[in-house]
Motif scaffolding. Structure first.
Motif, PDB file in Angstrom:
ATOM      1  N   GLN A 198       0.825  -1.205   0.000  1.00 28.56           N
ATOM      2  CA  GLN A 198       0.000   0.000   0.000  1.00 28.56           C
ATOM      3  C   GLN A 198       0.862   1.259   0.000  1.00 28.56           C
ATOM      4  OE1 GLN A 198      -2.863   0.173   3.173  1.00 28.56           O
ATOM      5  NE2 GLN A 198      -3.584   2.208   2.636  1.00 28.56           N
ATOM      6  N   LEU A 199       1.915   1.255   0.804  1.00 30.07           N
ATOM      7  CA  LEU A 199       2.812   2.404   0.869  1.00 30.07           C
ATOM      8  C   LEU A 199       3.515   2.610  -0.471  1.00 30.07           C
ATOM      9  CD1 LEU A 199       4.062   4.604   2.647  1.00 30.07           C
ATOM     10  CD2 LEU A 199       5.844   2.966   3.298  1.00 30.07           C
ATOM     11  N   GLY A 200       3.942   1.512  -1.100  1.00 26.88           N
ATOM     12  CA  GLY A 200       4.582   1.620  -2.403  1.00 26.88           C
ATOM     13  C   GLY A 200       3.637   2.177  -3.446  1.00 26.88           C
ATOM     14  N   TYR A 201       2.395   1.723  -3.427  1.00 24.81           N
ATOM     15  CA  TYR A 201       1.409   2.216  -4.396  1.00 24.81           C
ATOM     16  C   TYR A 201       1.148   3.713  -4.202  1.00 24.81           C
ATOM     17  CZ  TYR A 201      -3.092   2.969  -6.649  1.00 24.81           C
ATOM     18  OH  TYR A 201      -4.110   3.477  -7.417  1.00 24.81           O
ATOM     19  N   MET A 202       1.007   4.135  -2.959  1.00 26.13           N
ATOM     20  CA  MET A 202       0.744   5.539  -2.684  1.00 26.13           C
ATOM     21  C   MET A 202       1.925   6.414  -3.090  1.00 26.13           C
ATOM     22  SD  MET A 202      -1.152   5.210   1.033  1.00 26.13           S
ATOM     23  CE  MET A 202      -1.272   6.994   1.219  1.00 26.13           C
ATOM     24  N   LEU A 203       3.133   5.932  -2.846  1.00 27.83           N
ATOM     25  CA  LEU A 203       4.331   6.684  -3.261  1.00 27.83           C
ATOM     26  C   LEU A 203       4.379   6.818  -4.776  1.00 27.83           C
ATOM     27  CD1 LEU A 203       7.066   7.996  -2.560  1.00 27.83           C
ATOM     28  CD2 LEU A 203       8.096   5.704  -2.758  1.00 27.83           C
ATOM     29  N   GLU A 204       4.107   5.731  -5.483  1.00 34.24           N
ATOM     30  CA  GLU A 204       4.127   5.764  -6.947  1.00 34.24           C
ATOM     31  C   GLU A 204       3.087   6.734  -7.499  1.00 34.24           C
ATOM     32  OE1 GLU A 204       2.900   2.750 -10.566  1.00 34.24           O
ATOM     33  OE2 GLU A 204       4.002   1.930  -8.849  1.00 34.24           O
ATOM     34  N   GLU A 205       1.856   6.654  -7.031  1.00 35.78           N
ATOM     35  CA  GLU A 205       0.779   7.512  -7.534  1.00 35.78           C
ATOM     36  C   GLU A 205       1.039   8.986  -7.247  1.00 35.78           C
ATOM     37  OE1 GLU A 205      -2.206   6.621  -9.291  1.00 35.78           O
ATOM     38  OE2 GLU A 205      -0.858   4.924  -9.624  1.00 35.78           O
ATOM     39  N   SER A 206       1.470   9.295  -6.033  1.00 35.48           N
ATOM     40  CA  SER A 206       1.678  10.696  -5.659  1.00 35.48           C
ATOM     41  C   SER A 206       2.852  11.311  -6.421  1.00 35.48           C
ATOM     42  CB  SER A 206       1.905  10.814  -4.150  1.00 35.48           C
ATOM     43  OG  SER A 206       3.078  10.117  -3.769  1.00 35.48           O
ATOM     44  N   GLU A 207       3.943  10.541  -6.614  1.00 31.95           N
ATOM     45  CA  GLU A 207       5.116  11.082  -7.296  1.00 31.95           C
ATOM     46  C   GLU A 207       4.884  11.220  -8.803  1.00 31.95           C
ATOM     47  OE1 GLU A 207       8.181  12.274  -5.955  1.00 31.95           O
ATOM     48  OE2 GLU A 207       6.660  12.326  -4.376  1.00 31.95           O
ATOM     49  N   LEU A 208       4.204  10.271  -9.404  1.00 33.14           N
ATOM     50  CA  LEU A 208       3.890  10.398 -10.831  1.00 33.14           C
ATOM     51  C   LEU A 208       2.983  11.596 -11.085  1.00 33.14           C
ATOM     52  CD1 LEU A 208       3.340   6.677 -11.923  1.00 33.14           C
ATOM     53  CD2 LEU A 208       5.282   8.172 -12.461  1.00 33.14           C
ATOM     54  N   ALA A 209       2.061  11.871 -10.157  1.00 32.75           N
ATOM     55  CA  ALA A 209       1.192  13.038 -10.301  1.00 32.75           C
ATOM     56  C   ALA A 209       1.975  14.325 -10.076  1.00 32.75           C
ATOM     57  CB  ALA A 209       0.034  12.952  -9.311  1.00 32.75           C
ATOM     58  N   ARG A 210       2.892  14.309  -9.099  1.00 27.49           N
ATOM     59  CA  ARG A 210       3.670  15.518  -8.803  1.00 27.49           C
ATOM     60  C   ARG A 210       4.645  15.845  -9.928  1.00 27.49           C
ATOM     61  NH1 ARG A 210       8.445  17.010  -6.100  1.00 27.49           N
ATOM     62  NH2 ARG A 210       9.116  14.837  -5.939  1.00 27.49           N
ATOM     63  N   MET A 211       5.187  14.809 -10.562  1.00 31.12           N
ATOM     64  CA  MET A 211       6.165  15.005 -11.637  1.00 31.12           C
ATOM     65  C   MET A 211       5.534  14.818 -13.015  1.00 31.12           C
ATOM     66  SD  MET A 211       8.832  15.572  -9.740  1.00 31.12           S
ATOM     67  CE  MET A 211      10.294  15.365 -10.769  1.00 31.12           C
ATOM     68  N   ALA A 212       4.257  15.103 -13.134  1.00 34.33           N
ATOM     69  CA  ALA A 212       3.531  14.859 -14.384  1.00 34.33           C
ATOM     70  C   ALA A 212       4.092  15.669 -15.548  1.00 34.33           C
ATOM     71  CB  ALA A 212       2.056  15.174 -14.192  1.00 34.33           C
ATOM     72  N   LYS A 213       4.660  16.845 -15.292  1.00 37.10           N
ATOM     73  CA  LYS A 213       5.174  17.710 -16.364  1.00 37.10           C
ATOM     74  C   LYS A 213       6.653  17.460 -16.656  1.00 37.10           C
ATOM     75  CE  LYS A 213       1.844  21.407 -15.473  1.00 37.10           C
ATOM     76  NZ  LYS A 213       1.661  22.854 -15.149  1.00 37.10           N
ATOM     77  N   ASP A 214       7.283  16.590 -15.882  1.00 38.36           N
ATOM     78  CA  ASP A 214       8.687  16.257 -16.096  1.00 38.36           C
ATOM     79  C   ASP A 214       8.752  15.048 -17.039  1.00 38.36           C
ATOM     80  OD1 ASP A 214      11.359  15.394 -15.932  1.00 38.36           O
ATOM     81  OD2 ASP A 214      11.561  16.195 -13.895  1.00 38.36           O
ATOM     82  N   LYS A 215       8.988  15.325 -18.322  1.00 39.70           N
ATOM     83  CA  LYS A 215       8.959  14.270 -19.331  1.00 39.70           C
ATOM     84  C   LYS A 215      10.070  13.251 -19.123  1.00 39.70           C
ATOM     85  CE  LYS A 215       6.740  17.096 -22.886  1.00 39.70           C
ATOM     86  NZ  LYS A 215       6.849  17.636 -24.267  1.00 39.70           N
ATOM     87  N   LYS A 216      11.266  13.711 -18.714  1.00 44.38           N
ATOM     88  CA  LYS A 216      12.378  12.781 -18.491  1.00 44.38           C
ATOM     89  C   LYS A 216      12.065  11.840 -17.325  1.00 44.38           C
ATOM     90  CE  LYS A 216      17.398  12.611 -17.879  1.00 44.38           C
ATOM     91  NZ  LYS A 216      17.326  11.439 -17.008  1.00 44.38           N
ATOM     92  N   PHE A 217      11.485  12.395 -16.264  1.00 44.68           N
ATOM     93  CA  PHE A 217      11.113  11.579 -15.102  1.00 44.68           C
ATOM     94  C   PHE A 217      10.118  10.495 -15.516  1.00 44.68           C
ATOM     95  CE2 PHE A 217       8.679  10.431 -11.400  1.00 44.68           C
ATOM     96  CZ  PHE A 217       9.588  10.419 -10.356  1.00 44.68           C
TER      97      PHE A 217
END
Length: 302
Positions: A272-291
Motif C-alpha cells: 500500500q505504501l509503495g502504491y501511494m508513493l508511486e501515484e503521488s510522485e507520478l502526479a507531482r512530476m507529471a510535467k517532467d517528461k524525463k522523469f
C-alpha cells in the motif's frame, strides 16, 4: 370584662371561620408512564486492527465499548389534583356576588323551561354553580390562572429486571498510542474507527514506533490499556529500511529511483505504501517528461 370576652370570642370565631375554608377542587390528573433504570455493572473495550497481521505500514483501528448493565423497567402511576387554593379575603366580594347571581340563576332555569330546552342546560347549570360557590364563605370560585397542582399518590411497580450486554462504537474519543518515549493522540470517527500509520508519505500522519511494544490507552483514563502490540524485530528492521529508502529517494527523485523504491517496498510487504508513493510522485512530476520516461523505461525493463 364581658366586652373583653366578647372580643376574644369574636376573634376566635373569625379565625375559625376563615381558617375553615378549603381549596376548590377542579380535577385530577391520572398518568401512567414507563420508566427505565439502567445501572452499569461492568465495562470493557475491544480494539481490532485491519489487517490483523502486522505486515504493512498502515492500519485501520476500530474500537468498541462493551457494557454489561442491569435494566429495570417500571410502570409509574402518578395522581395529581388541580385545585384553586382558598384565600379568605376574596369572600368579601365573592359572597355578595354569589347572592346577586342567585336570581340570575333562577331566571336562566325558567328560560330553559320556557324555551323547551333550546337554551343549553349548561348555561343555567354554570350560573347556578357559580352562584352557590360564591355564597359559600368556605369556598372560592374556580380560577385556573391561580390553580395549584398537588401530588396525591405515586405508585411504582417493577415490570422486569434483566441484564443487557451491548456493544457500541467508541465514537469521537481521543486515543493515545504509545511506543517507547513517543506518543500520539488519535481521534476516532462516528463509527469508532481511526487510521494508524507506522510509516506514511507525510510525516504528520506518521507514528513511527520507537520500541517493539505499542500500546493504546484512553486519553481520559491513561490507566485503561485498550490493547498492546508486540512488533517483531524483523518488522521494525523492515520499517526502518523502508523509511531510509523513501528519504533517499526524496533527496534525489528520478524515475528510475522511484521505480526501485516502489519495488523494494513491495518486496518487504509495504504494498500500500509503495502504491501511494508511486501515484503521488507520478502526479507531482507529471510535467517532467524525463522523469516519466525513465520510470516507464524502468518498468518496461522489469
Amino acid at each position: 370584662m364581658k366586652i373583653t370576652n366578647f372580643m376574644i370570642a369574636l376573634c376566635a370565631g373569625s379565625s375559625l371561620f376563615f381558617g375553615s375554608g378549603c381549596a376548590n377542587h377542579l380535577h385530577n390528573i391520572d398518568v401512567v408512564t414507563q420508566e427505565n433504570d439502567r445501572k452499569i455493572l461492568s465495562t470493557k473495550y475491544e480494539l481490532k486492527m485491519t489487517p490483523e497481521t502486522i505486515k504493512d505500514s498502515s492500519y485501520h483501528v476500530e474500537i468498541q465499548k462493551l457494557e454489561s448493565a442491569e435494566v429495570k423497567k417500571f410502570e409509574v402511576r402518578t395522581v395529581k389534583t388541580i385545585a384553586t387554593p382558598y384565600q379568605w379575603w376574596r369572600e368579601f366580594y365573592e359572597v355578595p356576588a354569589g347572592f346577586c347571581l342567585l336570581p340570575v340563576s333562577l331566571g336562566s332555569h325558567l328560560l330553559f323551561l320556557f324555551t323547551f330546552g333550546i337554551l343549553p342546560y349548561d348555561v343555567p347549570r354554570s350560573i347556578n354553580e357559580l352562584s352557590f360557590t360564591g355564597m359559600n364563605p368556605a369556598l372560592n370560585w374556580e380560577n385556573a390562572s391561580r390553580s395549584e397542582e398537588n401530588l396525591v399518590s405515586l405508585d411504582r411497580k417493577m415490570l422486569s429486571n434483566a441484564v443487557e450486554n451491548i456493544r457500541v462504537p467508541l465514537a469521537k474519543t481521543n486515543i493515545v498510542v504509545r511506543s517507547g518515549e513517543r506518543s500520539k493522540v488519535l481521534k476516532t470517527d462516528d463509527f469508532g474507527g481511526v487510521g494508524l500509520n507506522f510509516l506514511a508519505l507525510n510525516d504528520k500522519d506518521t507514528f513511527f514506533p520507537m520500541a517493539r511494544k505499542v500500546s493504546f490507552v484512553l486519553e481520559d483514563d491513561k490507566n485503561t490499556e485498550l490493547k498492546r502490540l508486540i512488533l517483531t524485530r524483523d518488522y521494525l528492521s523492515k520499517l526502518t529500511w523502508a523509511r531510509t529508502r523513501i528519504n533517499a529517494y526524496k533527496m534525489n527523485p528520478t524515475g528510475q529511483s522511484l521505480f526501485d523504491t516502489v519495488i523494494y517496498l513491495e518486496k518487504n510487504g509495504f504494498e500500500q505504501l509503495g502504491y501511494m508513493l508511486e501515484e503521488s510522485e507520478l502526479a507531482r512530476m507529471a510535467k517532467d517528461k524525463k522523469f516519466q520516461a525513465d520510470f516507464k523505461a524502468a518498468s518496461t525493463r522489469r
